[in-house]
Design a protein around this motif. Structure first.
Motif, PDB file in Angstrom:
ATOM      1  N   GLY A 174       5.055   6.436   3.299  1.00 12.97           N
ATOM      2  CA  GLY A 174       3.871   7.071   3.808  1.00 12.97           C
ATOM      3  C   GLY A 174       3.678   7.207   5.621  1.00 12.97           C
ATOM      4  N   TYR A 175       3.311   6.115   6.276  1.00 17.26           N
ATOM      5  CA  TYR A 175       3.464   7.282   7.300  1.00 17.26           C
ATOM      6  C   TYR A 175       3.105   6.159   8.348  1.00 17.26           C
ATOM      7  CZ  TYR A 175       1.340  11.708   6.160  1.00 17.26           C
ATOM      8  OH  TYR A 175       1.552  13.159   6.059  1.00 17.26           O
ATOM      9  N   VAL A 176       3.945   6.094   9.172  1.00 12.21           N
ATOM     10  CA  VAL A 176       4.321   4.676  10.525  1.00 12.21           C
ATOM     11  C   VAL A 176       4.009   5.383  12.153  1.00 12.21           C
ATOM     12  CG1 VAL A 176       6.131   4.038  11.796  1.00 12.21           C
ATOM     13  CG2 VAL A 176       6.293   4.008   9.321  1.00 12.21           C
ATOM     14  N   GLY A 177       2.989   5.162  12.428  1.00 15.79           N
ATOM     15  CA  GLY A 177       2.949   5.326  14.231  1.00 15.79           C
ATOM     16  C   GLY A 177       3.759   5.292  14.641  1.00 15.79           C
ATOM     17  N   VAL A 178       3.981   6.449  15.484  1.00 10.23           N
ATOM     18  CA  VAL A 178       4.943   5.884  17.297  1.00 10.23           C
ATOM     19  C   VAL A 178       4.533   6.641  18.729  1.00 10.23           C
ATOM     20  CG1 VAL A 178       7.035   7.003  15.089  1.00 10.23           C
ATOM     21  CG2 VAL A 178       5.779   8.648  16.485  1.00 10.23           C
ATOM     22  N   ASP A 179       3.301   7.151  18.251  1.00 12.08           N
ATOM     23  CA  ASP A 179       2.340   7.047  19.580  1.00 12.08           C
ATOM     24  C   ASP A 179       1.181   7.376  19.028  1.00 12.08           C
ATOM     25  OD1 ASP A 179       1.623   8.759  21.876  1.00 12.08           O
ATOM     26  OD2 ASP A 179       3.740   9.337  23.051  1.00 12.08           O
ATOM     27  N   GLU A 180       0.154   6.622  19.681  1.00 10.97           N
ATOM     28  CA  GLU A 180      -0.770   6.257  19.388  1.00 10.97           C
ATOM     29  C   GLU A 180      -1.957   6.953  20.218  1.00 10.97           C
ATOM     30  OE1 GLU A 180      -4.402   2.528  18.915  1.00 10.97           O
ATOM     31  OE2 GLU A 180      -2.135   2.092  20.017  1.00 10.97           O
ATOM     32  N   ARG A 181      -1.116   7.036  21.644  1.00 13.30           N
ATOM     33  CA  ARG A 181      -2.241   8.015  22.918  1.00 13.30           C
ATOM     34  C   ARG A 181      -2.741   9.455  21.853  1.00 13.30           C
ATOM     35  NH1 ARG A 181      -0.884  10.524  27.906  1.00 13.30           N
ATOM     36  NH2 ARG A 181       0.743  10.354  27.119  1.00 13.30           N
ATOM     37  N   ALA A 183       0.180  -1.845  -0.652  1.00 13.12           N
ATOM     38  CA  ALA A 183      -0.046  -0.051   0.218  1.00 13.12           C
ATOM     39  C   ALA A 183       0.628   0.964   0.233  1.00 13.12           C
ATOM     40  CB  ALA A 183      -1.193   0.254   1.304  1.00 13.12           C
ATOM     41  N   ASP A 184       1.686   1.226   0.688  1.00 11.29           N
ATOM     42  CA  ASP A 184       2.996   2.000   0.823  1.00 11.29           C
ATOM     43  C   ASP A 184       3.886   2.753  -0.946  1.00 11.29           C
ATOM     44  OD1 ASP A 184       2.251   2.570   3.076  1.00 11.29           O
ATOM     45  OD2 ASP A 184       3.955   2.602   4.107  1.00 11.29           O
ATOM     46  N   ARG A 185       3.459   1.619  -1.359  1.00 10.01           N
ATOM     47  CA  ARG A 185       4.398   1.626  -2.640  1.00 10.01           C
ATOM     48  C   ARG A 185       3.819   3.289  -3.433  1.00 10.01           C
ATOM     49  NH1 ARG A 185       8.062  -0.963  -6.070  1.00 10.01           N
ATOM     50  NH2 ARG A 185       7.316  -3.348  -4.202  1.00 10.01           N
ATOM     51  N   VAL A 186       5.176   3.128  -4.416  1.00 16.12           N
ATOM     52  CA  VAL A 186       5.049   5.080  -5.125  1.00 16.12           C
ATOM     53  C   VAL A 186       5.241   4.071  -6.626  1.00 16.12           C
ATOM     54  CG1 VAL A 186       5.919   7.197  -5.309  1.00 16.12           C
ATOM     55  CG2 VAL A 186       5.251   6.568  -3.389  1.00 16.12           C
ATOM     56  N   ALA A 187       4.478   3.529  -6.822  1.00 19.78           N
ATOM     57  CA  ALA A 187       4.526   3.485  -8.459  1.00 19.78           C
ATOM     58  C   ALA A 187       5.252   4.572  -9.203  1.00 19.78           C
ATOM     59  CB  ALA A 187       2.865   3.347  -9.372  1.00 19.78           C
ATOM     60  N   ARG A 188       4.951   6.461  -9.153  1.00 19.11           N
ATOM     61  CA  ARG A 188       5.663   6.451 -10.112  1.00 19.11           C
ATOM     62  C   ARG A 188       5.094   7.725  -9.663  1.00 19.11           C
ATOM     63  NH1 ARG A 188       5.163   9.794 -15.404  1.00 19.11           N
ATOM     64  NH2 ARG A 188       7.766  10.018 -15.658  1.00 19.11           N
ATOM     65  N   LEU A 189       6.088   8.946  -9.440  1.00 21.16           N
ATOM     66  CA  LEU A 189       6.536  10.718  -9.184  1.00 21.16           C
ATOM     67  C   LEU A 189       5.620  11.220 -10.484  1.00 21.16           C
ATOM     68  CD1 LEU A 189       8.182  11.071  -6.201  1.00 21.16           C
ATOM     69  CD2 LEU A 189       5.645  10.987  -5.905  1.00 21.16           C
ATOM     70  N   PRO A 190       5.371  11.754  -9.949  1.00 25.24           N
ATOM     71  CA  PRO A 190       4.736  13.148 -11.346  1.00 25.24           C
ATOM     72  C   PRO A 190       6.032  13.662 -11.452  1.00 25.24           C
ATOM     73  CG  PRO A 190       3.156  13.856  -9.665  1.00 25.24           C
ATOM     74  CD  PRO A 190       3.850  12.392  -9.053  1.00 25.24           C
ATOM     75  N   GLY A 191       6.184  13.973 -13.076  1.00 23.08           N
ATOM     76  CA  GLY A 191       7.845  14.221 -13.387  1.00 23.08           C
ATOM     77  C   GLY A 191       8.926  13.024 -13.634  1.00 23.08           C
ATOM     78  N   GLN A 192       8.798  11.688 -13.022  1.00 24.30           N
ATOM     79  CA  GLN A 192       9.644  11.442 -12.824  1.00 24.30           C
ATOM     80  C   GLN A 192      10.627  10.837 -14.312  1.00 24.30           C
ATOM     81  OE1 GLN A 192       8.809   8.261  -9.607  1.00 24.30           O
ATOM     82  NE2 GLN A 192      10.454   6.557 -11.044  1.00 24.30           N
ATOM     83  N   LYS A 244       2.813  20.315  -4.811  1.00 29.20           N
ATOM     84  CA  LYS A 244       1.515  19.731  -5.632  1.00 29.20           C
ATOM     85  C   LYS A 244       1.098  18.608  -4.950  1.00 29.20           C
ATOM     86  CE  LYS A 244       4.829  21.336  -9.579  1.00 29.20           C
ATOM     87  NZ  LYS A 244       5.576  21.205 -10.718  1.00 29.20           N
ATOM     88  N   HIS A 245      -0.456  18.853  -5.428  1.00 30.58           N
ATOM     89  CA  HIS A 245      -1.799  18.137  -4.863  1.00 30.58           C
ATOM     90  C   HIS A 245      -1.344  17.068  -6.145  1.00 30.58           C
ATOM     91  CE1 HIS A 245      -5.258  16.272  -3.735  1.00 30.58           C
ATOM     92  NE2 HIS A 245      -5.550  15.991  -5.090  1.00 30.58           N
ATOM     93  N   ASP A 246      -0.875  16.331  -6.492  1.00 30.43           N
ATOM     94  CA  ASP A 246      -0.556  15.450  -7.902  1.00 30.43           C
ATOM     95  C   ASP A 246       0.097  14.572  -6.495  1.00 30.43           C
ATOM     96  OD1 ASP A 246       1.213  17.756  -8.611  1.00 30.43           O
ATOM     97  OD2 ASP A 246       0.826  16.873 -11.336  1.00 30.43           O
ATOM     98  N   VAL A 247       1.568  15.289  -6.546  1.00 28.54           N
ATOM     99  CA  VAL A 247       3.154  14.956  -5.834  1.00 28.54           C
ATOM    100  C   VAL A 247       2.413  14.390  -4.913  1.00 28.54           C
ATOM    101  CG1 VAL A 247       5.325  15.246  -5.090  1.00 28.54           C
ATOM    102  CG2 VAL A 247       4.224  16.001  -6.918  1.00 28.54           C
ATOM    103  N   GLN A 248       1.601  15.123  -4.170  1.00 29.30           N
ATOM    104  CA  GLN A 248       1.158  14.140  -2.280  1.00 29.30           C
ATOM    105  C   GLN A 248       0.047  13.432  -2.273  1.00 29.30           C
ATOM    106  OE1 GLN A 248      -0.493  17.471   0.477  1.00 29.30           O
ATOM    107  NE2 GLN A 248       1.707  19.306  -0.193  1.00 29.30           N
ATOM    108  N   GLU A 249      -0.922  13.524  -3.598  1.00 31.57           N
ATOM    109  CA  GLU A 249      -1.482  12.835  -3.919  1.00 31.57           C
ATOM    110  C   GLU A 249      -0.580  10.684  -4.078  1.00 31.57           C
ATOM    111  OE1 GLU A 249      -5.934  11.395  -6.210  1.00 31.57           O
ATOM    112  OE2 GLU A 249      -4.548  12.675  -6.541  1.00 31.57           O
ATOM    113  N   ALA A 250       0.152  11.158  -4.961  1.00 31.05           N
ATOM    114  CA  ALA A 250       0.914   9.651  -5.000  1.00 31.05           C
ATOM    115  C   ALA A 250       2.090   9.503  -3.977  1.00 31.05           C
ATOM    116  CB  ALA A 250       2.185  10.137  -6.901  1.00 31.05           C
ATOM    117  N   PHE A 251       2.428  10.121  -3.344  1.00 26.17           N
ATOM    118  CA  PHE A 251       3.166  10.318  -2.465  1.00 26.17           C
ATOM    119  C   PHE A 251       3.006   9.397  -1.101  1.00 26.17           C
ATOM    120  CE2 PHE A 251       7.444  12.599  -0.211  1.00 26.17           C
ATOM    121  CZ  PHE A 251       8.502  11.309  -0.716  1.00 26.17           C
ATOM    122  N   HIS A 252       1.759   9.427  -0.685  1.00 23.28           N
ATOM    123  CA  HIS A 252       0.360   8.918   0.120  1.00 23.28           C
ATOM    124  C   HIS A 252       0.994   9.673   1.145  1.00 23.28           C
ATOM    125  CE1 HIS A 252       2.168   4.656  -1.532  1.00 23.28           C
ATOM    126  NE2 HIS A 252       1.078   5.605  -2.806  1.00 23.28           N
ATOM    127  N   ALA A 253       0.322  11.110   1.341  1.00 26.32           N
ATOM    128  CA  ALA A 253       0.910  12.058   1.515  1.00 26.32           C
ATOM    129  C   ALA A 253       0.249  13.220   2.688  1.00 26.32           C
ATOM    130  CB  ALA A 253       2.593  13.037   1.917  1.00 26.32           C
TER     131      ALA A 253
END
Length: 479
Positions: A57-64, A37-46, A340-349
């Protein structure tokens, strides 16, 4: 007011959902689906080639508290297979600067932001030729990393950062279990001169139970132009400014007379004298004193119509090309690209645009609120050297005014290590690339002509350097 409150409630709910997802992925047993799910197929302009295997992607470090750190990971390109290559974590300092914007996209990653932030270009000197590269935006509040508890941002200090980074590693290895047994190294630059040894120390301590499921195969660390010890760092900064004609003899004599750098609270007279140095650096690039200063209009940093404030634009661009490809405006280009929105979307950010404001290469908020509580990292060096970890420190040979090689030499000499191999030159393409000295337990290397960001200023030398470090080999000493 009611509408604003509803928007905040929705934002908090979405952030909690995002965090819960990242915790579930981080805590998963087999990695598999969460990893893909974290794989980035290709970023815009790559660029279409060569192929780059990447995840983000994101990794949780403190749930509380709802804290999650953002990462960008590149599998190694060189043979043997990535699973056989070392894993290298990279951290940028600041505090408050992004390892995505600097380390990954401007320095040593395989994909670098091209000029004007319009696209990416392949970096032929990317360090993923030698290792699997893991870039982490740390601490929370930096880049895409976030917290649901605003008070976290006022409680940041070195211990806080180390604990979160350690939690990130434990959970990241659950998501990427194929790298759990790989040789693991930690690297970084500038204020990561604190982050890197402190994280290494924490991993070393938690590793004492080798049977624990959280065991990490730590082998060593390497830091570049690192802030290490307040006394030696400040003393070296002042000496460098004088020895490189940034300030006059009279100013330097005034500093020597009024400044006791062993006292962390400088007197008013010392502050006034040191401010003369920093005022001179306002006119040039303190991080590379021989390179041109970025004259980009800061009020239109995200505008495609921005221009260099120079009398002759073509002459300025020609000067930029003279410094081994050094571009003093690279951080502005990174901000253009990662906002850029499309970059963040492709980046899972930044799902649903929940982060406050725009993504920044460096956060003034983090820098201004950070609690500087550790004055020296040298005791950690002594401890981990005795523990047998591989420890290297590299520095620009002559161009960094912020953490100059003078400071680093003072720090290393203070460790009192016996010399194994005397100070000598190392070579690349039959030219002197820098110098190095081997101590029993540690190596110090300089890179000739580089500034604060060695992999950016001297990419070929940087790649040779990390190759030697990872293989535990001596740098070439003959032409």
């Amino acid at each position: 007011m009611a509408a604003a409150a509803r928007r905040r409630d929705v934002s908090c709910l979405l952030l909690l959902l995002c965090f819960s997802s990242s915790m579930a992925a981080g805590g998963g047993g087999g990695g598999g689906g969460e990893q893909e799910a974290d794989r980035v197929a290709r970023l815009p302009g790559q660029p279409a080639s060569p192929a780059v295997s990447q995840f983000a992607g994101y990794v949780g470090v403190d749930e509380r508290h709802g804290r999650a750190l953002f990462y960008w990971f590149f599998e190694a390109q060189a043979s043997p297979a990535p699973e056989k290559k070392p894993l290298l974590l990279w951290l940028n300092g600041g505090p408050g600067c992004s390892s995505i914007g600097y380390g990954a996209a401007s320095e040593l990653g395989p994909l670098r932001v091209a000029r004007q932030g319009a696209a990416l270009e392949f970096n032929q000197y990317g360090w993923n030729k030698e290792a699997n590269l893991l870039f982490l935006e740390s601490p929370v509040g930096v880049g895409f990393s976030y917290t649901n508890t605003s008070s976290d941002l006022s409680n940041l200090n070195d211990d806080f950062v180390a604990e979160d980074a350690y939690s990130f590693l434990v959970n990241w290895f659950k998501r990427f279990p194929q790298y759990k047994d790989n040789e693991f190294y930690i690297s970084g630059e500038s204020y990561a001169g604190h982050y890197v040894p402190q994280l290494a120390d924490l991993v070393y301590e938690r590793n004492k139970d080798k049977r624990a499921s959280t065991y990490i195969n730590l082998k060593g660390f390497i830091v570049g132009n690192p802030l290490t010890d307040d006394y030696y760092d400040s003393k070296g900064l002042a000496e460098y400014a004088w020895s490189h004609a940034v300030v006059s003899d009279q100013v330097y004599e005034r500093i020597k007379k009024t400044c006791n750098f062993k006292n962390s609270n400088w007197t008013d007279d010392c502050n006034a004298a040191m401010n003369i140095i920093f005022s001179q650096y306002n006119q040039i690039d303190i991080y590379n004193i021989y390179a041109p200063k970025c004259l980009l209009n800061s009020t239109s940093a995200s505008s495609p119509d921005r221009a260099f404030f120079a009398n002759n634009q073509e002459q300025f661009r020609w000067r930029v090309k003279m410094f081994s490809g050094y571009d003093p405006c690279y951080s502005s280009y990174a901000e253009d690209y990662f906002n850029k929105h499309d970059v963040q979307e492709a980046f899972h950010a930044n799902a649903s645009g929940l982060l406050p404001g725009k993504w920044q290469v460096c956060s003034d908020q983090i820098l201004n609120s950070y609690n500087f509580s550790v004055l020296s990292i040298l005791p950690i060096y002594s401890k981990l050297i005795k523990a047998g970890l591989r420890v290297w420190l590299y520095s620009s040979g002559d161009a960094d005014g912020r953490v100059p090689v003078i400071s680093s030499r003072y720090c290393v000499e203070a460790l009192g290590l016996p010399i194994k191999t005397d100070w000598q030159s190392w070579y690349l393409d039959k030219q002197v690339a820098g110098r190095f000295v081997e101590y029993h337990g540690m190596t110090m290397v300089t890179v000739r002509g580089a500034g604060h960001l060695v992999p950016l200023n001297k990419p070929a030398e940087g790649l040779m350097l990390i190759n030697a470090f990872l293989h535990g080999e001596k740098l070439p000493t003959s032409r």
